[in-house]
Design a protein around this motif. Structure first.
Motif, mmCIF file in Angstrom:
data_model
loop_
_atom_site.group_PDB
_atom_site.id
_atom_site.type_symbol
_atom_site.label_atom_id
_atom_site.label_comp_id
_atom_site.label_asym_id
_atom_site.label_seq_id
_atom_site.Cartn_x
_atom_site.Cartn_y
_atom_site.Cartn_z
ATOM 1 N N THR A 1 0.807 -1.227 0.000
ATOM 2 C CA THR A 1 0.000 0.000 0.000
ATOM 3 C C THR A 1 0.839 1.276 0.000
ATOM 4 O OG1 THR A 1 -1.830 -1.147 1.087
ATOM 5 C CG2 THR A 1 -1.792 1.254 1.250
ATOM 6 N N PRO A 2 1.991 1.334 0.695
ATOM 7 C CA PRO A 2 2.778 2.582 0.667
ATOM 8 C C PRO A 2 3.329 2.933 -0.711
ATOM 9 C CG PRO A 2 3.424 1.212 2.532
ATOM 10 C CD PRO A 2 2.565 0.362 1.658
ATOM 11 N N LEU A 3 3.358 1.975 -1.625
ATOM 12 C CA LEU A 3 3.986 2.206 -2.932
ATOM 13 C C LEU A 3 2.974 2.821 -3.901
ATOM 14 C CD1 LEU A 3 5.923 -1.194 -3.162
ATOM 15 C CD2 LEU A 3 6.718 0.978 -2.203
ATOM 16 N N THR A 4 2.608 4.042 -3.661
ATOM 17 C CA THR A 4 1.540 4.696 -4.431
ATOM 18 C C THR A 4 1.940 5.024 -5.857
ATOM 19 O OG1 THR A 4 2.239 6.824 -3.523
ATOM 20 C CG2 THR A 4 0.469 5.640 -2.366
ATOM 21 N N VAL A 5 3.243 5.075 -6.152
ATOM 22 C CA VAL A 5 3.692 5.373 -7.516
ATOM 23 C C VAL A 5 4.209 4.123 -8.224
ATOM 24 C CG1 VAL A 5 4.208 7.791 -7.002
ATOM 25 C CG2 VAL A 5 5.980 6.039 -6.673
ATOM 26 N N LEU A 6 4.032 2.965 -7.612
ATOM 27 C CA LEU A 6 4.528 1.708 -8.204
ATOM 28 C C LEU A 6 3.816 1.434 -9.525
ATOM 29 C CD1 LEU A 6 6.463 -0.681 -7.385
ATOM 30 C CD2 LEU A 6 4.386 -1.924 -6.748
ATOM 31 N N ASP A 7 4.593 1.159 -10.593
ATOM 32 C CA ASP A 7 3.972 0.842 -11.890
ATOM 33 C C ASP A 7 4.260 -0.590 -12.340
ATOM 34 O OD1 ASP A 7 6.577 0.838 -12.864
ATOM 35 O OD2 ASP A 7 6.433 2.828 -13.741
ATOM 36 N N GLN A 8 5.175 -1.303 -11.661
ATOM 37 C CA GLN A 8 5.495 -2.684 -12.063
ATOM 38 C C GLN A 8 5.662 -3.547 -10.820
ATOM 39 O OE1 GLN A 8 9.508 -3.689 -13.567
ATOM 40 N NE2 GLN A 8 8.486 -4.538 -15.373
ATOM 41 N N LEU A 9 4.890 -4.647 -10.766
ATOM 42 C CA LEU A 9 4.971 -5.589 -9.654
ATOM 43 C C LEU A 9 4.995 -7.003 -10.224
ATOM 44 C CD1 LEU A 9 4.960 -6.213 -6.630
ATOM 45 C CD2 LEU A 9 2.454 -6.124 -6.693
ATOM 46 N N GLN A 10 6.112 -7.683 -10.007
ATOM 47 C CA GLN A 10 6.288 -9.034 -10.542
ATOM 48 C C GLN A 10 6.472 -10.009 -9.387
ATOM 49 O OE1 GLN A 10 9.590 -8.703 -13.290
ATOM 50 N NE2 GLN A 10 8.291 -7.909 -14.912
ATOM 51 N N LEU A 11 5.497 -10.904 -9.241
ATOM 52 C CA LEU A 11 5.487 -11.892 -8.167
ATOM 53 C C LEU A 11 5.438 -13.312 -8.723
ATOM 54 C CD1 LEU A 11 2.858 -10.083 -5.899
ATOM 55 C CD2 LEU A 11 5.349 -9.940 -5.751
ATOM 56 N N ASP A 12 5.827 -13.509 -9.949
ATOM 57 C CA ASP A 12 5.749 -14.806 -10.611
ATOM 58 C C ASP A 12 6.777 -15.786 -10.055
ATOM 59 O OD1 ASP A 12 7.376 -12.713 -12.068
ATOM 60 O OD2 ASP A 12 8.174 -14.536 -13.016
ATOM 61 N N GLY A 13 6.455 -17.078 -10.192
ATOM 62 C CA GLY A 13 7.399 -18.121 -9.807
ATOM 63 C C GLY A 13 7.545 -18.311 -8.314
ATOM 64 N N ASN A 14 6.479 -18.047 -7.561
ATOM 65 C CA ASN A 14 6.508 -18.273 -6.123
ATOM 66 C C ASN A 14 5.561 -19.418 -5.764
ATOM 67 O OD1 ASN A 14 8.237 -16.154 -4.524
ATOM 68 N ND2 ASN A 14 7.296 -14.991 -6.206
ATOM 69 N N LYS A 15 5.111 -19.448 -4.514
ATOM 70 C CA LYS A 15 4.232 -20.519 -4.054
ATOM 71 C C LYS A 15 2.924 -19.959 -3.494
ATOM 72 C CE LYS A 15 8.163 -23.526 -2.968
ATOM 73 N NZ LYS A 15 8.865 -24.308 -1.917
ATOM 74 N N LEU A 16 2.463 -18.878 -4.073
ATOM 75 C CA LEU A 16 1.251 -18.229 -3.599
ATOM 76 C C LEU A 16 0.031 -19.099 -3.879
ATOM 77 C CD1 LEU A 16 2.025 -14.634 -4.922
ATOM 78 C CD2 LEU A 16 2.220 -15.439 -2.563
ATOM 79 N N GLU A 17 -0.780 -19.327 -2.868
ATOM 80 C CA GLU A 17 -2.002 -20.117 -3.008
ATOM 81 C C GLU A 17 -3.251 -19.249 -2.930
ATOM 82 O OE1 GLU A 17 -2.020 -23.339 -0.274
ATOM 83 O OE2 GLU A 17 -0.117 -24.185 -0.981
ATOM 84 N N THR A 18 -3.206 -18.215 -2.100
ATOM 85 C CA THR A 18 -4.330 -17.285 -1.973
ATOM 86 C C THR A 18 -3.807 -15.859 -1.906
ATOM 87 O OG1 THR A 18 -4.300 -17.442 0.448
ATOM 88 C CG2 THR A 18 -5.758 -18.967 -0.747
ATOM 89 N N LEU A 19 -4.678 -14.923 -2.271
ATOM 90 C CA LEU A 19 -4.346 -13.499 -2.186
ATOM 91 C C LEU A 19 -5.442 -12.792 -1.402
ATOM 92 C CD1 LEU A 19 -3.167 -12.791 -5.856
ATOM 93 C CD2 LEU A 19 -1.723 -13.226 -3.857
ATOM 94 N N ALA A 20 -5.038 -11.937 -0.482
ATOM 95 C CA ALA A 20 -6.020 -11.162 0.286
ATOM 96 C C ALA A 20 -6.682 -10.134 -0.634
ATOM 97 C CB ALA A 20 -5.325 -10.460 1.452
ATOM 98 N N PRO A 21 -7.969 -9.857 -0.440
ATOM 99 C CA PRO A 21 -8.670 -8.891 -1.300
ATOM 100 C C PRO A 21 -8.027 -7.516 -1.314
ATOM 101 C CG PRO A 21 -10.225 -10.144 0.028
ATOM 102 C CD PRO A 21 -8.868 -10.481 0.550
ATOM 103 N N ASP A 22 -7.367 -7.125 -0.190
ATOM 104 C CA ASP A 22 -6.786 -5.788 -0.118
ATOM 105 C C ASP A 22 -5.287 -5.771 -0.397
ATOM 106 O OD1 ASP A 22 -5.978 -7.148 2.091
ATOM 107 O OD2 ASP A 22 -6.564 -5.621 3.555
ATOM 108 N N MET A 23 -4.746 -6.874 -0.954
ATOM 109 C CA MET A 23 -3.306 -6.936 -1.170
ATOM 110 C C MET A 23 -2.817 -5.852 -2.131
ATOM 111 S SD MET A 23 -0.886 -9.976 -2.678
ATOM 112 C CE MET A 23 -0.895 -9.331 -4.337
ATOM 113 N N LEU A 24 -3.627 -5.500 -3.097
ATOM 114 C CA LEU A 24 -3.226 -4.521 -4.105
ATOM 115 C C LEU A 24 -3.846 -3.150 -3.849
ATOM 116 C CD1 LEU A 24 -3.627 -6.836 -7.241
ATOM 117 C CD2 LEU A 24 -1.534 -6.366 -5.969
#
Length: 659
Positions: free
Chosen positions: A126-149
């Motif tokens: 959430t603090p990254l208000t100017v973030l334009d690129q987020l790459q989380l590929d190739g991990n072990k994520l099973e669920t994402l919280a609704p407010d993650m982004l």
């Protein structure tokens, strides 16, 4: 000399010190196991357990790769006020502190690919208000919280591929109004909410390939007006809602291959005029509607293979005027093609119909394909081709007809294909009888364009098996000019009319046994016996007329009627026998073999009555065995007699005679 030596030694030391100064300065600014390019980019590789604390103050790009980092701490990114792009990849990262990015809100890019992350703290980004690129590929994520982004309103690129996601919150992407790239590929997603993409009005590329989606909800793509690429291949999609793609007027790429589609709704691909790539292959399709494709002149390549289609609509490609390559192949049930299927492809260069189940092709199937240079018809079940099927393919250079069921082809079928450079014809069951003569001659004349000519071999009749077509001579096909053949009658002394069915023939000019056609001729022949001379009637085709000419040929009295199991000697040079005459034994031998020796034709025959022939041969074998047994018995008796005589001689001994 001493002064000069001292001068040179002093100069050398000065040069060494000056050259070492910049290197020493760099080493003090760039941490160990890191590389600093001096322009603000730093890359660290190897045994690093945390972000180096003493990075150059000008660092704007920090890349950490293949490290031993497990955690991003609260202070890991502290004092990096100029850092804009942060990458930590191919490491053992499994935990991120909830306040890890609070000390670097200026970040524009975060890349955490190929780590061991399975969960994120709530609102960690959430603090990254100017973030334009987020790459989380190739991990072990099973669920994402609704407010993650939440709070990432400036985000334009999001990569969640290669994780273990099986479900996504319906409002996960709400607020990402500037997102242009979203990759959800290679997860385990089974279902998507019909409203999950509705806030992504600027989305340009959406990748959902390699998941387990079974059904697409109606209206799911309705607000993706700017989408140009949609990849849905390698899922389990069983059906499509009607008009699901109609709002995608700017779409250029759509992949639906490797799903479970058996049918596609009518007009599914209408209102997509900018479409350039569409894939439907590897679906168990059994039917395509007549109205499927709208106006799509931009498509250049089309693939439709590994389906269960038995045929396709005649207008399937009618609106693909810009098509360059068409791959309608590897469909094991595709047995029929409409005659006008390729009517409207003025730019087509490659047409592949290989590995289907095609048995026949309509004579006009390829009419209008004047630009085709590559045509593949191999690995079908084609038995014959119309004489003018390739007439309009004036630019075809490569033609593959291998692995079909051709017994012969019309001799002038390739006469209009003057630019052929490669024609393959092998692996067909060629029947090397009269019907093969014209195409065999064409193969001889055009051997330079047939790379597999050594493998184009006869499969029948038996006496031609394994011969190549280009080795057949006019003598081998000498029977082709005869409408009916001269024959020897079987001994009826009275004048009679006989309807006959020739079995085997001998040509007096050929050095090879030639089998006559087994179809009954339409003419009859008569035979008479006058004294010692027989009259034999033969019918021949006059090259200047279609009507047959009858000719009576006297046969010398020394030529006996061939009978079962005998050898007949026929003078080859007798003036009553034209060198092109053919002699047939009407009811005679099942097999005939002949040799030429000193101007004579020696004919040896076996009986056609297999039962009598079997009895005859059995009797001969029995007689031979009995003879061998008698010989062995006699030899044994003689041996025993000899031993007896020797024994008697030894008992009697020798006694001299006295006076």
């Amino acid at each position: 000399m001493t002064v000069m030596d001292s001068f040179f030694q002093g100069t050398l030391w000065a040069m060494l010190i000056l050259s070492a100064l910049p290197q020493h300065k760099c080493s003090t600014m760039c941490p160990s196991r890191c590389y600093c390019d001096g322009g603000g980019a730093v890359k660290c590789v190897g045994y690093i357990t945390d972000i180096p604390p003493h990075l150059p103050t000008s660092t704007f790009l920090l890349i950490l790769d293949q490290t031993e980092m497990n955690v991003i701490n609260e202070k890991s990114l502290a004092n990096q006020n100029l850092l804009l792009r942060f990458s930590l990849t191919n490491s053992h990262l499994h935990t991120i502190h909830p306040r890890a990015f609070h000390s670097a809100p200026q970040l524009r890019s975060v890349k955490l690919s190929s780590n061991n992350l399975s969960v994120f703290p709530a609102r960690v980004f959430t603090p990254l208000t100017v973030l334009d690129q987020l790459q989380l590929d190739g991990n072990k994520l099973e669920t994402l919280a609704p407010d993650m982004l939440e709070g990432l309103g400036a985000l334009t690129e999001l990569d969640l591929s290669k994780n273990k996601l099986d479900n996504l919150p319906a409002d996960l992407f709400d607020g990402l109004t500037k997102l242009v790239f979203l990759n959800l590929g290679r997860n385990y997603i089974k279902r998507l909410s019909p409203t999950i993409f509705h806030s992504l009005t600027e989305l340009d590329r959406l990748l959902i390939y390699n998941n387990e989606i079974e059904e697409l909800e109606a209206g799911i793509f309705d607000r993706l007006y700017n989408l140009t690429e949609l990849k849905l291949h390698s899922n389990n999609i069983r059906s499509l809602p009607p008009r699901i793609f109609w709002s995608l007027g700017n779409l250029k790429t759509l992949t639906l291959s490797a799903n479970q589609l058996k049918t596609i709704p009518e007009k599914s691909f209408y209102h997509m005029p900018k479409l350039e790539k569409l894939t439907l292959y590897k679906n168990p399709l059994i039917f395509l509607p007549d109205q499927l494709m709208g106006y799509v002149p931009g498509i250049r390549d089309f693939y439709l293979y590994e389906t269960n289609l038995t045929t396709v609509p005649g207008n399937l490609f009618a609106n693909m005027s810009g098509l360059l390559s068409l791959n309608l192949h590897i469909n094991e049930h595709l047995s029929e093609l409409p005659h006008d299927l390729f009517c409207c492809l003025p730019r087509l260069n490659k047409l592949s119909l290989k590995s289907n189940n095609l048995v026949n092709l309509h004579p006009s199937l390829f009419s209008g394909l004047a630009t085709v240079t590559l045509l593949f018809l191999n690995d079908n079940k084609l038995q014959s081709l119309p004489e003018d099927i390739f007439l309009d393919l004036g630019n075809v250079s490569t033609l593959d007809l291998r692995h079909n069921n051709f017994h012969t082809l019309p001799g002038n079928i390739f006469s209009s294909n003057t630019v052929l450079t490669s024609l393959t014809l092998s692996a067909n069951p060629w029947n090397c009888t009269c019907a093969i003569r014209d195409i065999a001659k064409w193969i001889k004349r055009n051997a330079h364009v047939i790379p597999d000519r050594e493998d184009i071999i006869c499969h029948s009749p038996e006496y031609q098996i394994l011969r190549t077509l280009d080795s057949l001579s006019d003598e081998d096909l000498g029977l082709c000019d005869a409408h009916s053949t001269t024959y020897f009658p079987t001994g009826n002394p009275q004048h009679e009319t006989i309807s006959y069915k020739p079995a085997f023939a001998i040509s007096s000019r050929a050095r090879r046994t030639v089998a006559a056609p087994r179809a009954s001729p339409t003419t009859t022949a008569s035979a008479t016996t006058q004294g010692t001379t027989q009259q034999v009637t033969s019918t021949r085709a006059d090259p200047t007329s279609r009507a047959p000419i009858l000719r009576t040929t006297p046969v010398p009295s020394f030529l006996p009627t061939p009978t079962t199991g005998q050898t007949t000697r026929i003078p080859k040079t007798h003036n009553s026998m034209d060198s092109s005459d053919v002699y047939v034994f009407e009811d005679g031998p099942e097999y005939v073999h002949h040799n030429l020796l000193n101007g004579w034709v020696y004919v040896w025959s076996l009986p056609s009555d297999t039962v009598w022939f079997g009895i005859h041969m059995f009797c001969q074998v029995v007689l031979i065995i009995i003879g061998l047994v008698l010989i062995l018995h006699i030899m044994c008796s003689l041996h025993r007699l000899n031993k007896t005589m020797i024994k008697l001689s030894s008992h009697i001994g020798y006694q001299p005679i006295e006076d």
